[in-house]
Design an enzyme around this catalytic site. Structure first.
Site, PDB file in Angstrom:
ATOM      1  N   ASP A   9       0.791  -1.242   0.000  1.00 17.59           N
ATOM      2  CA  ASP A   9       0.000   0.000   0.000  1.00 17.59           C
ATOM      3  C   ASP A   9       0.824   1.294   0.000  1.00 17.59           C
ATOM      4  O   ASP A   9       0.548   2.217   0.778  1.00 17.59           O
ATOM      5  CB  ASP A   9      -0.957   0.010   1.201  1.00 17.59           C
ATOM      6  N   ASP A  47      -4.656  -0.773  -1.859  1.00 19.02           N
ATOM      7  CA  ASP A  47      -5.950  -0.603  -1.206  1.00 19.02           C
ATOM      8  C   ASP A  47      -6.858   0.075  -2.236  1.00 19.02           C
ATOM      9  O   ASP A  47      -6.476   1.107  -2.822  1.00 19.02           O
ATOM     10  CB  ASP A  47      -5.733   0.283   0.039  1.00 19.02           C
ATOM     11  N   HIS A  49     -10.799   0.873  -2.714  1.00 18.83           N
ATOM     12  CA  HIS A  49     -12.162   0.832  -2.166  1.00 18.83           C
ATOM     13  C   HIS A  49     -13.178   1.548  -3.055  1.00 18.83           C
ATOM     14  O   HIS A  49     -12.909   2.651  -3.541  1.00 18.83           O
ATOM     15  CB  HIS A  49     -12.207   1.545  -0.810  1.00 18.83           C
ATOM     16  N   HIS A  81     -10.596   6.937   1.990  1.00 17.68           N
ATOM     17  CA  HIS A  81      -9.228   6.812   1.464  1.00 17.68           C
ATOM     18  C   HIS A  81      -9.196   5.791   0.339  1.00 17.68           C
ATOM     19  O   HIS A  81     -10.018   4.882   0.280  1.00 17.68           O
ATOM     20  CB  HIS A  81      -8.253   6.385   2.579  1.00 17.68           C
ATOM     21  N   LYS A 106      -7.114  -4.893  -3.214  1.00 17.64           N
ATOM     22  CA  LYS A 106      -7.922  -5.433  -2.117  1.00 17.64           C
ATOM     23  C   LYS A 106      -8.858  -4.353  -1.611  1.00 17.64           C
ATOM     24  O   LYS A 106      -8.625  -3.164  -1.867  1.00 17.64           O
ATOM     25  CB  LYS A 106      -7.003  -5.901  -0.973  1.00 17.64           C
ATOM     26  N   CYS A 151      -2.087  -3.057   7.486  1.00 13.55           N
ATOM     27  CA  CYS A 151      -1.970  -3.889   6.285  1.00 13.55           C
ATOM     28  C   CYS A 151      -0.688  -4.704   6.244  1.00 13.55           C
ATOM     29  O   CYS A 151      -0.692  -5.843   5.767  1.00 13.55           O
ATOM     30  CB  CYS A 151      -2.175  -3.037   5.043  1.00 13.55           C
TER      31      CYS A 151
END
Ligand code: VGL
Ligand code: ZN
Length: 203
Positions: A9, A47, A49, A81, A106, A151
């Site tokens: 990340d 990351d 989302h 975020h 992810k 993470c």
């Protein structure tokens, strides 16, 4: 022995000025760029989302830091975020690209958070990273990036559980330390699970 580096990340939102800035997060970039050249394979986790992700405090009209039950799991509520396609979700422009790099995303399921690069927090779905590394005959993993106490920690714990010899590059990680001592205790947890601590200079 075939070795892979996992860069966790290293995205704009986790760097200074980002939406979920990790203190000194930018300090890991030069280290990643230097050690990355020494590996057979480099994995970058991202990351990633949807805007409606239920780990975001805003989507519940609750304060950041509230802990809720999300589908049976305790969920710490974060600032918005790493929204898919946003600048914050991009890897740092300072982060090098490597010849043999692969990106694993992810956090795409709004119903469950995903700290580890291998599985969501409920371990219901995998990202495919474990199977990919095994197919590539990788035996040893070196993990670094952001954030140590989230993470990085869960990626390391899953890597160990999957049977990889797993190293944590200490100087290549920074944590959020929401509570004093979180980073330290996450390192102890990883050590108890069998991680090998190394410095980037030893690689
Ligand atoms: C992370 C909190 C929420 C991390 C990702 O990369 O450590 N932390 N999402
Ligand atoms: Zn996240």
């Amino acid at each position: 022995m075939k070795r892979a580096l996992i860069l966790v990340d290293i995205q704009n939102d986790f760097l200074p000025e980002g939406a979920l800035a990790v203190p000194e997060g930018d300090k890991v970039i030069d280290i990643a760029n230097t050690v990355g050249k020494k590996f057979d394979l480099v994995i970058k986790t991202q990351d990633w989302h949807p805007a409606k992700h239920k780990s975001f405090a805003k989507n519940h009209n609750l304060e950041i830091g509230t802990i809720i039950d999300l589908n049976g799991l305790q969920q710490f509520l974060w600032p918005v975020h790493c929204v898919q396609g946003s600048k914050g979700a991009d890897f740092s422009e300072q982060l090098a690209s490597f010849e043999n790099e692969f990106i694993f995303q992810k956090g795409g399921d709004i119903e469950v958070d995903s700290y580890s690069g291998f599985f969501d927090n409920g371990k219901r779905n995998s990202t495919g990273l474990g199977a990919f590394l095994k197919q590539q005959k990788i035996k040893a993993l070196f993990v670094m990036g952001l954030a140590t106490d989230y993470c990085v920690k869960y990626t390391v714990l899953d890597a160990l559980e999957l049977g990889f010899q797993t190293h944590l590059i200490l100087d290549g990680c920074r944590g959020v330390n929401i509570n004093n001592g979180d980073v330290e205790s996450s390192i102890k947890t990883m050590q108890s699970a069998g991680v090998i601590l190394v410095q980037s200079s030893e690689i």
